[in-house]
Scaffold this motif. Structure first.
Motif, PDB file in Angstrom:
ATOM      1  N   GLU A  46       0.834  -1.208   0.000  1.00 30.86           N
ATOM      2  CA  GLU A  46       0.000   0.000   0.000  1.00 30.86           C
ATOM      3  C   GLU A  46       0.863   1.250   0.000  1.00 30.86           C
ATOM      4  O   GLU A  46       0.560   2.236  -0.698  1.00 30.86           O
ATOM      5  CB  GLU A  46      -0.922  -0.010   1.218  1.00 30.86           C
ATOM      6  CG  GLU A  46      -2.046  -1.040   1.130  1.00 30.86           C
ATOM      7  CD  GLU A  46      -2.916  -1.035   2.368  1.00 30.86           C
ATOM      8  OE1 GLU A  46      -2.581  -0.283   3.312  1.00 30.86           O
ATOM      9  OE2 GLU A  46      -3.920  -1.774   2.384  1.00 30.86           O
ATOM     10  N   SER A 258      -9.597  -0.522  -5.270  1.00 32.42           N
ATOM     11  CA  SER A 258      -8.320  -0.979  -4.719  1.00 32.42           C
ATOM     12  C   SER A 258      -8.535  -2.334  -4.074  1.00 32.42           C
ATOM     13  O   SER A 258      -9.662  -2.732  -3.791  1.00 32.42           O
ATOM     14  CB  SER A 258      -7.781   0.018  -3.681  1.00 32.42           C
ATOM     15  OG  SER A 258      -8.674   0.125  -2.586  1.00 32.42           O
ATOM     16  N   ASP A 275      -4.341  -0.198  -6.967  1.00 34.63           N
ATOM     17  CA  ASP A 275      -4.991   1.024  -6.498  1.00 34.63           C
ATOM     18  C   ASP A 275      -5.390   1.848  -7.729  1.00 34.63           C
ATOM     19  O   ASP A 275      -4.926   1.576  -8.841  1.00 34.63           O
ATOM     20  CB  ASP A 275      -4.050   1.815  -5.588  1.00 34.63           C
ATOM     21  CG  ASP A 275      -4.795   2.848  -4.750  1.00 34.63           C
ATOM     22  OD1 ASP A 275      -6.030   2.911  -4.866  1.00 34.63           O
ATOM     23  OD2 ASP A 275      -4.143   3.573  -3.983  1.00 34.63           O
ATOM     24  N   LYS A 283      -5.492   2.306 -13.451  1.00 37.82           N
ATOM     25  CA  LYS A 283      -5.220   1.288 -12.444  1.00 37.82           C
ATOM     26  C   LYS A 283      -3.707   1.021 -12.383  1.00 37.82           C
ATOM     27  O   LYS A 283      -3.085   0.679 -13.396  1.00 37.82           O
ATOM     28  CB  LYS A 283      -5.949  -0.024 -12.770  1.00 37.82           C
ATOM     29  CG  LYS A 283      -7.454   0.129 -12.876  1.00 37.82           C
ATOM     30  CD  LYS A 283      -8.078   0.469 -11.534  1.00 37.82           C
ATOM     31  CE  LYS A 283      -9.601   0.573 -11.652  1.00 37.82           C
ATOM     32  NZ  LYS A 283     -10.224   0.835 -10.362  1.00 37.82           N
TER      33      LYS A 283
END
Length: 685
Positions: A46, A258, A275, A283
């Protein structure tokens, strides 16, 4: 299962439990580690996605800002600025921005040039110089129906088209278009064409671990960078990939903003973290080999298995060593118990040191050995004495039976006389019970009357007290409500003050309206420089009008509130008059009735108390008579019962004496058998 050795049994019982515990521990450790690795991997991915999204989004925001700046400049000056000035502005912008390939101004029909329907010059980069072309300003190209133009005219903000691969230049491109709005009307749009090399380089430089790589697609699935360079050059979508698993993964990514998904390439499973870039809906994905993520878990499991094997081996060795000493002790105990079972009490006691269970069991066996030896010796000594005592007991039992036969005859006569006396006493007791029952009924009724009178008196007192309190409260309530009503009426004057302030606000709003009108006139005189001031003056005029409308509503509301106050005052005064003229006198009369009710209850209570005293005296006398008769009857019955019990006891005792004779004979036989049994034990050398 039966085992010949306790060591084998202990190993079979303990070893599976130990192995199972090690397996459970390994599984729990692997599960916990897997969850921890997943959490850390998710956090790292992330962070990587957000960092690269921020960089890509920064490029795209810069392009949107550039297009918006051009659109604002054109909207403010298109009525008096020549194309040469705009051309120079676009050339300078292209020269100073590496990612910009070209830019164009696309006007609505006759909006810029009253004589031209299509006015769309385009300036683009050609090597180290810039070139302006008018090839797109014609009906054949019809830029009004092109994607970049329809996007701009359908939106109030800058829009970036989906990227596409340009075969002639060999680069991936995209267009940013934003509307030109002048006086609230769209007169055309500005386009800025950009190359995505910088963005694709960012994606290409993404490297996570050994196998983690970046992938970028458009919102419609067009592959922009990563995964397959040939597909990027051919302008293909991810849905056209030859791997069905990858296509399914891509469809999942395009549907969600996401998350985490995956696909399989041959025998390799890939995990994909993705994400969405907010500016364009593109994307951004990071694909990594799933085995690389699980490799630390596999290494941990291998180490745990090795530790488990070593632990099991050590446990087996410790169990074998420990059980060997226990087995020797058990053999000594077994030999000692076998000799005791054979009746040999001449052996030596066990000698085992320690505080464990075997030592405690050995001490218990030694104690049992000593106790049993003493008991058997005592049995042997007393066997002869029992035999002699049995003979003497038989002679004494015969003499006792003769005397008991004489006692039976005497007790039979006594029992007959006592039964006759008991019948007469029972008849007299029945008559006394009838009289006592009548006295009890009279006493019960008298006490009920007394309780009722006391209850009436309490209720009368309580009613009088409650009535007086209600009377006092009604007086207090009347005074308090009168005071609060006057205070509320005085407070209603505040509403009139609010009305006066609303009138002042209305006057101020009228003055503001006049001022805004004057400001609009002055702004119109100022021309182009006063346009911004004219907008502000117009908004102030609108605000003043809204204020006047609000003041009118406030004044209408104040009028309604005043009418409500007047109605409330009238109704409250009517309620006070009703309480004073009707409720208060009724409460006062009710207090007098409650007092008379209490006096009557007092008279009834006094009469009931006198009657209750008299019935208590009668009841006490009858109780004494009945008690005396009961004592006589019980004494007679007890005597008869006792005589019968004596007869039964004598009969039972006579049988017992006979049994004693028989038992003495049996004891002689038992003592002989006991002597033979004791002789089987070896008590001395």
């Amino acid at each position: 299962m039966n085992f010949k050795k306790i060591g084998t049994k202990m190993l079979v019982m303990i070893l599976p439990v130990l192995v199972l515990a090690q397996i459970v521990l390994t599984i729990m450790s692997a599960t916990s580690s897997n969850a921890l690795v997943d959490e850390k991997t998710q956090q790292a991915m992330e962070a990587e996605l957000k960092a690269n999204n921020s960089i890509v989004g920064g490029y795209l925001r810069d392009v949107k800002t550039l297009a918006d700046a051009i659109a604002i400049s054109v909207a403010d000056s298109y009525t008096y600025t020549q194309w040469d000035d705009y051309e120079k502005m676009l050339q300078d912008m292209i020269a100073t921005n590496d990612i910009v390939l070209g830019s164009g101004l696309w006007f609505e029909p006759y909006a810029y040039d009253p004589e031209q329907q299509y006015y769309g010059p385009y300036v683009y980069k050609d090597g180290n110089s810039t070139v302006t072309t008018w090839d797109y300003s014609n009906a054949e190209y019809d830029y009004f129906n092109q994607e970049y133009y329809t996007n701009a005219m359908g939106s109030d903000v800058a829009m970036i088209t989906d990227p596409y691969y340009d075969p002639s230049s060999g680069i991936v491109m995209s267009s940013c278009s934003t509307p030109i709005i002048a006086g609230g009307k769209k007169i055309g749009c500005v386009t800025v064409d950009i190359e995505l090399t910088a963005i694709t380089d960012i994606i290409g430089n993404v490297k996570v671990g050994r196998t983690g790589v970046g992938i970028l697609t458009a919102a419609n699935g067009l592959l922009i960078a990563g995964h397959d360079d040939q597909m990027v050059q051919d302008g293909k979508s991810v849905s056209e990939d030859s791997n069905p698993s990858f296509v399914a993964m891509a469809e999942d990514v395009l549907k969600n903003p996401s998350g985490v998904t995956g696909y399989q390439e041959g025998k390799t499973n890939y995990k994909v973290f993705y994400d969405t870039i907010e500016e364009t809906g593109w994307k951004f994905m990071i694909s990594i080999d799933g085995y690389e993520l699980l490799q630390p878990i596999y290494l941990l499991i291998n180490r745990l298995v090795l530790v488990c094997i070593v632990a099991v081996c050590l446990a087996i060795i410790i169990i074998i060593i420990g059980i060997g000493g226990v087995a020797k002790t058990i053999k000594r105990v077994q030999k000692f118990a076998t000799e005791l079972a054979g009746g040999d009490f001449t052996i030596n006691q066990l000698s085992i040191k320690g505080k464990d269970e075997l030592a405690v069991m050995s001490n218990s066996l030694n104690e049992m050995y000593g106790n049993n030896k003493g008991v058997i010796q005592s049995i042997s000594d007393y066997a002869v004495e029992i035999n002699n005592s049995s003979s003497n007991l038989k002679v004494a039992a015969g003499e006792l039976k003769t005397e008991f036969d004489k006692i039976v005859d005497i007790m039979t006569s006594v029992n007959a006389d006592m039964m006759n006396s008991s019948a007469a006493t029972e008849e007299l007791s029945a008559s006394v019970d009838q009289v006592a029952q009548s006295a009890d009924n009279l006493n019960e009724e008298t006490k009920n009357s007394l309780d009722l009178a006391i209850d009436i008196e309490k209720r009368a007192t309580e009613i009088g007290k409650n009535s007086q309190e209600a009377f006092d409260k009604s007086q207090t309530l009347q005074a308090s409500f009168q005071e609060k009503l006057e205070e509320s009426i005085s407070q209603s004057q505040v509403v009139e003050n609010i009305g006066e302030m609303a009138s002042v606000i209305a006057d101020i709003a009228d003055q503001i309206t006049l001022l805004s009108l004057n400001a609009s006139i002055e702004a119109a005189r100022a021309g182009e420089q006063g346009k911004g001031f004219a907008v502000v003056a117009t908004e102030i005029g609108k605000l003043a009008g809204q204020t006047s409308d609000s003041v009118e509503k406030i004044q209408e509301t104040i009028s309604a509130i005043k009418d409500a106050f007047e109605g409330l005052s009238t109704n409250a005064k009517s309620l006070l008059d009703y309480v004073s003229d009707t409720v208060t006198p009724d409460y006062k009369n009710f207090v007098g009735v409650a007092e008379r009710y209490g006096q009557d209850a007092e008279n009834i209570k006094n009469s009931s108390e006198q009657l209750s005293i008299m019935t208590d005296s009668i009841q006490n006398i009858m109780s004494e008579v009945r008690l005396a008769l009961q004592n006589i009857a019980e004494a007679t019955q007890n005597t008869a019962a006792n005589s019968g019990e004596v007869m039964d006891s004598i009969d039972h005792l006579s049988d017992t004496v006979s049994n004693i004779n028989d038992m003495s004979d049996d004891q002689n036989s038992i003592s002989d058998n006991l002597s033979r049994v004791v002789s089987q034990f070896k008590l001395s050398e």
